[in-house]
Design an enzyme around this catalytic site. Structure first.
Site, PDB file in Angstrom:
ATOM      1  CG  ASP A  21      -2.125   0.790   0.919  1.00 33.57           C
ATOM      2  OD1 ASP A  21      -2.174   1.374   0.019  1.00 33.57           O
ATOM      3  OD2 ASP A  21      -2.603   1.276   2.133  1.00 33.57           O
ATOM      4  CG  ASN A  69      -8.068  -1.869  -4.910  1.00 36.71           C
ATOM      5  OD1 ASN A  69      -7.129  -2.545  -4.884  1.00 36.71           O
ATOM      6  ND2 ASN A  69      -8.102  -0.923  -4.536  1.00 36.71           N
ATOM      7  CD  GLU A 208       3.220 -13.477  15.756  1.00 37.09           C
ATOM      8  OE1 GLU A 208       3.198 -12.313  16.105  1.00 37.09           O
ATOM      9  OE2 GLU A 208       2.643 -14.297  16.601  1.00 37.09           O
TER      10      GLU A 208
HETATM   11  C1  IPE Z   1      -5.461  -2.839  -0.150  1.00 38.36           C
HETATM   12  O1  IPE Z   1      -5.130  -1.362  -0.465  1.00 38.36           O
HETATM   13  C2  IPE Z   1      -5.681  -3.555  -1.412  1.00 38.36           C
HETATM   14  C3  IPE Z   1      -4.123  -3.672  -2.151  1.00 38.36           C
HETATM   15  C4  IPE Z   1      -3.136  -3.322  -1.392  1.00 38.36           C
HETATM   16  C5  IPE Z   1      -4.313  -4.194  -3.342  1.00 38.36           C
HETATM   17  P1  IPE Z   1      -6.253  -0.238  -0.441  1.00 38.36           P
HETATM   18  O2  IPE Z   1      -5.566   1.040  -0.670  1.00 38.36           O
HETATM   19  O3  IPE Z   1      -7.257  -0.418  -1.661  1.00 38.36           O
HETATM   20  O4  IPE Z   1      -7.098  -0.161   0.902  1.00 38.36           O
HETATM   21  P2  IPE Z   1      -7.954   0.798   1.586  1.00 38.36           P
HETATM   22  O5  IPE Z   1      -8.938   1.075   0.826  1.00 38.36           O
HETATM   23  O6  IPE Z   1      -6.946   1.815   2.132  1.00 38.36           O
HETATM   24  O7  IPE Z   1      -8.357  -0.129   2.758  1.00 38.36           O
HETATM   25  C1  IPE Z   2      -1.483   0.322  -3.318  1.00 38.19           C
HETATM   26  O1  IPE Z   2      -1.528   1.538  -3.521  1.00 38.19           O
HETATM   27  C2  IPE Z   2      -2.045  -0.281  -4.759  1.00 38.19           C
HETATM   28  C3  IPE Z   2      -3.297  -0.792  -4.888  1.00 38.19           C
HETATM   29  C4  IPE Z   2      -4.271  -0.575  -3.954  1.00 38.19           C
HETATM   30  C5  IPE Z   2      -3.643  -1.124  -6.177  1.00 38.19           C
HETATM   31  P1  IPE Z   2      -2.455   2.790  -3.323  1.00 38.19           P
HETATM   32  O2  IPE Z   2      -2.865   2.948  -4.663  1.00 38.19           O
HETATM   33  O3  IPE Z   2      -3.656   2.134  -2.592  1.00 38.19           O
HETATM   34  O4  IPE Z   2      -1.832   3.855  -2.681  1.00 38.19           O
HETATM   35  P2  IPE Z   2      -2.363   4.889  -1.687  1.00 38.19           P
HETATM   36  O5  IPE Z   2      -3.266   4.204  -0.745  1.00 38.19           O
HETATM   37  O6  IPE Z   2      -3.603   5.696  -2.220  1.00 38.19           O
HETATM   38  O7  IPE Z   2      -1.344   5.634  -1.141  1.00 38.19           O
HETATM   39 MG    MG Z   3      -4.031   2.399  -0.471  1.00 33.22          MG
END
Ligand code: IPE
Ligand code: IPE
Ligand code: MG
Length: 246
Positions: A21, A69, A208
């Site tokens: 993330d 997503n 964990e």
């Molecule tokens: C979780 O990240 C999904 C992936 C890393 C693929 P998100 O960025 O989508 O999760 P939320 O919305 O912050 O919970």
């Molecule tokens: C994780 O990064 C990738 C996916 C969820 C596909 P994000 O796109 O969620 O990045 P943030 O959380 O908005 O920074």
């Molecule tokens: Mg994210």
């Protein structure tokens, strides 16, 4: 690297799962578009995959795209799918050289046809590799996975293939997308968020948990080693007392 020597090779997680993330925030900090963060995120994927294989981790599962997503702007979803296809094309060599088998979990049918085709090819070309299984969670949602398992078990009960009394943890495991994988030992989430976001709910029952502030595109070998060292310092009691473990 010194830090590498502090890792006990006999106590590695058998199954490491990562919620990758922070790509969007990483790009924003640099005044760039989110897509730039996703592109740089794929580099961190490559480093992590290679490092895990070299360390001797047998199963690595990466959360790449969740069922939720799909609700992002279409442009971002399209960018992520294109990146997936390109990475699969580019990384086949890395997977082959490192003897890594590709596996996927999630709702495969929802992915664009071109992504499905590329995935099927890489899965088939790497099916005999046995150093590490790399599982990509794509269009993955844990609740959807559980619903799908409940449906197939119910059908089997209705058709007298299994009896209600026979339903146990092992039967449920066999009906999840992760049927051939052991339980998760260590779950890492980057970017400072402290939540699970519908990832492997059943499989992390005794995992964990490790959270780091590092944004995914900045995640390097050292960050992985730190997570594993933290894991190795913990006492996993599984409900027992400390005395029973020793
Ligand atoms: C979780 O990240 C999904 C992936 C890393 C693929 P998100 O960025 O989508 O999760 P939320 O919305 O912050 O919970
Ligand atoms: C994780 O990064 C990738 C996916 C969820 C596909 P994000 O796109 O969620 O990045 P943030 O959380 O908005 O920074
Ligand atoms: Mg994210």
């Amino acid at each position: 690297m010194d830090i590498l020597n502090t890792i006990n090779k006999d106590n590695l997680p058998k199954h490491l799962a990562i919620i990758m993330d922070g790509n969007g925030r990483w790009a924003k900090q640099k005044g760039m578009l989110r897509a730039f963060g996703h592109e740089n995120g794929t580099k961190a994927v490559r480093t992590t995959v290679e490092t895990c294989a070299k360390l001797g981790i047998e199963n690595l599962t990466l959360y790449a795209f969740s069922t939720e997503n799909w609700n992002r702007p279409k442009l971002e979803v399209d960018t992520l799918m294109k990146l997936l296809i390109n990475s699969l094309k580019n990384e086949l060599k890395t997977l082959t050289e490192n003897n890594i088998k590709l596996n996927i979990i999630g709702n495969f049918e929802k992915l664009p046809a071109s992504a499905q085709k590329e995935l099927s090819q890489v899965i088939s070309k790497t099916k005999d590799n046995n150093r590490m299984t790399l599982t990509l969670a794509l269009s993955y949602g844990s609740r959807e996975e559980i619903i799908s398992a409940v449906k197939s078990i119910s059908t089997k009960v209705k058709n007298n293939i299994i009896s209600t009394d026979a339903i146990d943890e092992s039967i449920i495991n066999q009906h999840l997308y992760t049927q051939n994988l052991p339980d998760v030992d260590l779950l890492i989430r980057t970017s400072g968020e402290h939540r699970i976001s519908n990832f492997l709910l059943w499989q992390i029952a005794y995992a964990e948990l490790y959270f780091t502030e590092v944004l995914w595109p900045d995640f390097r070998e050292k960050d992985l080693y730190e997570a594993i060292i933290s894991y190795q310092k913990r006492e996993r009691r599984f409900g027992k007392t400390s005395e029973q473990i020793k």
